[in-house]
Design a protein around this motif. Structure first.
Motif, PDB file in Angstrom:
ATOM      1  N   UNK A   2       0.844  -1.195   0.000  1.00 49.21           N
ATOM      2  CA  UNK A   2       0.000   0.000   0.000  1.00 49.21           C
ATOM      3  C   UNK A   2       0.880   1.245   0.000  1.00 49.21           C
ATOM      4  N   UNK A   3       0.495   2.203  -0.825  1.00 50.13           N
ATOM      5  CA  UNK A   3       1.186   3.483  -0.892  1.00 50.13           C
ATOM      6  C   UNK A   3       0.207   4.577  -0.508  1.00 50.13           C
ATOM      7  N   UNK A   4       0.646   5.482   0.308  1.00 51.74           N
ATOM      8  CA  UNK A   4      -0.135   6.680   0.619  1.00 51.74           C
ATOM      9  C   UNK A   4       0.741   7.870   0.260  1.00 51.74           C
ATOM     10  N   UNK A   5       0.332   8.617  -0.746  1.00 51.51           N
ATOM     11  CA  UNK A   5       1.093   9.788  -1.181  1.00 51.51           C
ATOM     12  C   UNK A   5       0.684  10.948  -0.283  1.00 51.51           C
ATOM     13  N   UNK A   6       1.507  11.242   0.698  1.00 50.21           N
ATOM     14  CA  UNK A   6       1.139  12.209   1.736  1.00 50.21           C
ATOM     15  C   UNK A   6       1.211  13.645   1.254  1.00 50.21           C
ATOM     16  N   UNK A   7       2.217  13.960   0.449  1.00 52.79           N
ATOM     17  CA  UNK A   7       2.381  15.323  -0.051  1.00 52.79           C
ATOM     18  C   UNK A   7       2.948  15.287  -1.454  1.00 52.79           C
ATOM     19  N   UNK A   8       2.635  16.315  -2.252  1.00 52.02           N
ATOM     20  CA  UNK A   8       2.987  16.289  -3.677  1.00 52.02           C
ATOM     21  C   UNK A   8       3.583  17.596  -4.172  1.00 52.02           C
ATOM     22  N   UNK A   9       3.892  18.527  -3.281  1.00 50.71           N
ATOM     23  CA  UNK A   9       4.426  19.827  -3.710  1.00 50.71           C
ATOM     24  C   UNK A   9       5.920  19.891  -3.489  1.00 50.71           C
ATOM     25  N   UNK A  10       6.566  20.764  -4.238  1.00 55.88           N
ATOM     26  CA  UNK A  10       7.976  21.060  -4.010  1.00 55.88           C
ATOM     27  C   UNK A  10       8.104  21.903  -2.743  1.00 55.88           C
ATOM     28  N   UNK A 283      -0.215  10.281 -14.837  1.00 54.09           N
ATOM     29  CA  UNK A 283      -1.135  11.102 -14.066  1.00 54.09           C
ATOM     30  C   UNK A 283      -0.366  12.043 -13.149  1.00 54.09           C
ATOM     31  N   UNK A 284      -1.086  12.948 -12.534  1.00 54.62           N
ATOM     32  CA  UNK A 284      -0.527  13.837 -11.515  1.00 54.62           C
ATOM     33  C   UNK A 284      -1.032  13.356 -10.158  1.00 54.62           C
ATOM     34  N   UNK A 285      -0.125  13.076  -9.261  1.00 52.14           N
ATOM     35  CA  UNK A 285      -0.511  12.628  -7.927  1.00 52.14           C
ATOM     36  C   UNK A 285      -1.154  13.773  -7.149  1.00 52.14           C
ATOM     37  N   UNK A 286      -1.963  13.419  -6.157  1.00 48.97           N
ATOM     38  CA  UNK A 286      -2.548  14.432  -5.278  1.00 48.97           C
ATOM     39  C   UNK A 286      -2.376  13.994  -3.833  1.00 48.97           C
ATOM     40  N   UNK A 287      -2.394  14.955  -2.942  1.00 46.43           N
ATOM     41  CA  UNK A 287      -2.227  14.666  -1.521  1.00 46.43           C
ATOM     42  C   UNK A 287      -3.318  13.712  -1.040  1.00 46.43           C
ATOM     43  N   UNK A 288      -2.899  12.666  -0.345  1.00 46.83           N
ATOM     44  CA  UNK A 288      -3.849  11.690   0.186  1.00 46.83           C
ATOM     45  C   UNK A 288      -4.152  10.548  -0.759  1.00 46.83           C
ATOM     46  N   UNK A 289      -3.591  10.567  -1.959  1.00 52.25           N
ATOM     47  CA  UNK A 289      -3.840   9.489  -2.915  1.00 52.25           C
ATOM     48  C   UNK A 289      -3.324   8.166  -2.364  1.00 52.25           C
ATOM     49  N   UNK A 290      -4.106   7.119  -2.572  1.00 48.05           N
ATOM     50  CA  UNK A 290      -3.694   5.786  -2.159  1.00 48.05           C
ATOM     51  C   UNK A 290      -3.594   4.880  -3.374  1.00 48.05           C
TER      52      UNK A 290
END
Length: 293
Positions: A2-10, A283-290
């Protein structure tokens, strides 16, 4: 896995606190649902063990927004087991200070980064009195985590060092990517949020993966208007040398851009640049994406 993308900004997030560029202005006007926290990933192959890749200054907010990372009811406990640093940048390391109150964590980083965190940015000394860190250097060999259920492979990326270490004497690599393999299910992902170039070994590391999450800092080489993307240590998405062309040739791999700068039009879902991705496997990831592999 499982992956949780917590943040996506520089660095600085979106919107940045001191900026009213078109990207920041749009995000402010749209409201919190359009905001992005600074880049960070959480990886797990068993329910009670999660590993972070990087620890952004926004880590507290990111953990609170992730149900799987919160303590069980009535306990003072965390499922976090460790943090793997891709580099020594402040936006990837400063969040470790916020994790000092938890149980001891295993912290992994390239040797040059470990040295810098004991030198010009003395993070290791700052954390030592709290007893919350066990430091490990990552090398060429596979790194087994979670009892061997998760295997991590290091991919050297570049020798781009943080500004605070400009005159610090330590051999690279200073920036790495990581491949994570679930040894039971066969799921695999490569996480490469900082790419100054397409490094030797990255194509090999992508063999058999189901997902690639990579540097999407800048859409174009001259996006900033002052200094090039490459000079700042980031391959652009678009253009002859951009990463988008490579991603379209991977076939069968889900690809997500992360670490978006506030100037990057990909952060705007309605932009022509977002439409140019084609709506396929890129795609572009977003915060909270699983993502589950």
């Amino acid at each position: 896995m499982k992956l949780r993308i917590l943040g996506t900004a520089a660095g600085g997030g979106l919107p940045q606190w001191n900026c009213a560029c078109p990207g920041c202005a749009r995000a402010r006007a749209a409201g919190p649902h359009a905001w992005r926290t600074q880049e960070c990933l959480a990886v797990s192959v068993t329910p009670d063990a999660w590993y972070l890749v990087n620890a952004s200054p926004d880590i507290r907010t990111q953990i609170l927004a992730a149900p799987g990372l919160t303590p069980p009811t009535g306990t003072r406990h965390t499922p976090l087991r460790g943090v793997l640093l891709t580099d020594g940048e402040l936006d990837h390391t400063a969040g470790l200070l916020a994790l000092r109150e938890g149980a001891a964590l295993d912290l992994y980083a390239p040797p040059a980064v470990l040295a810098a965190l004991g030198g010009p940015f003395p993070l290791r000394a700052l954390l030592a009195p709290y007893g919350s860190a066990r430091w490990h250097a990552v090398g060429a060999g596979p790194l087994p985590l979670d009892g061997g259920r998760l295997t991590v492979t290091v991919v050297p990326v570049s020798d781009k060092r943080p500004r605070y270490a400009a005159g610090f004497d330590a051999a690279g690599p200073w920036v790495v990517a990581y491949r994570f393999d679930d040894t039971v299910t066969g799921g695999a992902v490569v996480y490469a949020p900082s790419l100054a170039r397409w490094p030797d070994g990255l194509d090999g590391a992508l063999s058999g993966v189901g997902c690639l999450i990579l540097d999407g800092t800048f859409w174009s080489e001259d996006e900033m208007g002052r200094g090039s993307a490459l000079a700042m240590g980031h391959l652009p998405v678009h253009g002859p040398g951009g990463t988008l062309r490579r991603l379209r040739g991977l076939g069968g791999v889900r690809c997500f851009y992360t670490h978006l700068n506030n100037t990057n039009p990909l952060a705007d879902p309605a932009s022509a640049e977002r439409a140019a991705l084609g709506g396929g496997s890129v795609e572009v990831a977003f915060d909270g994406m699983e993502v589950e592999l």
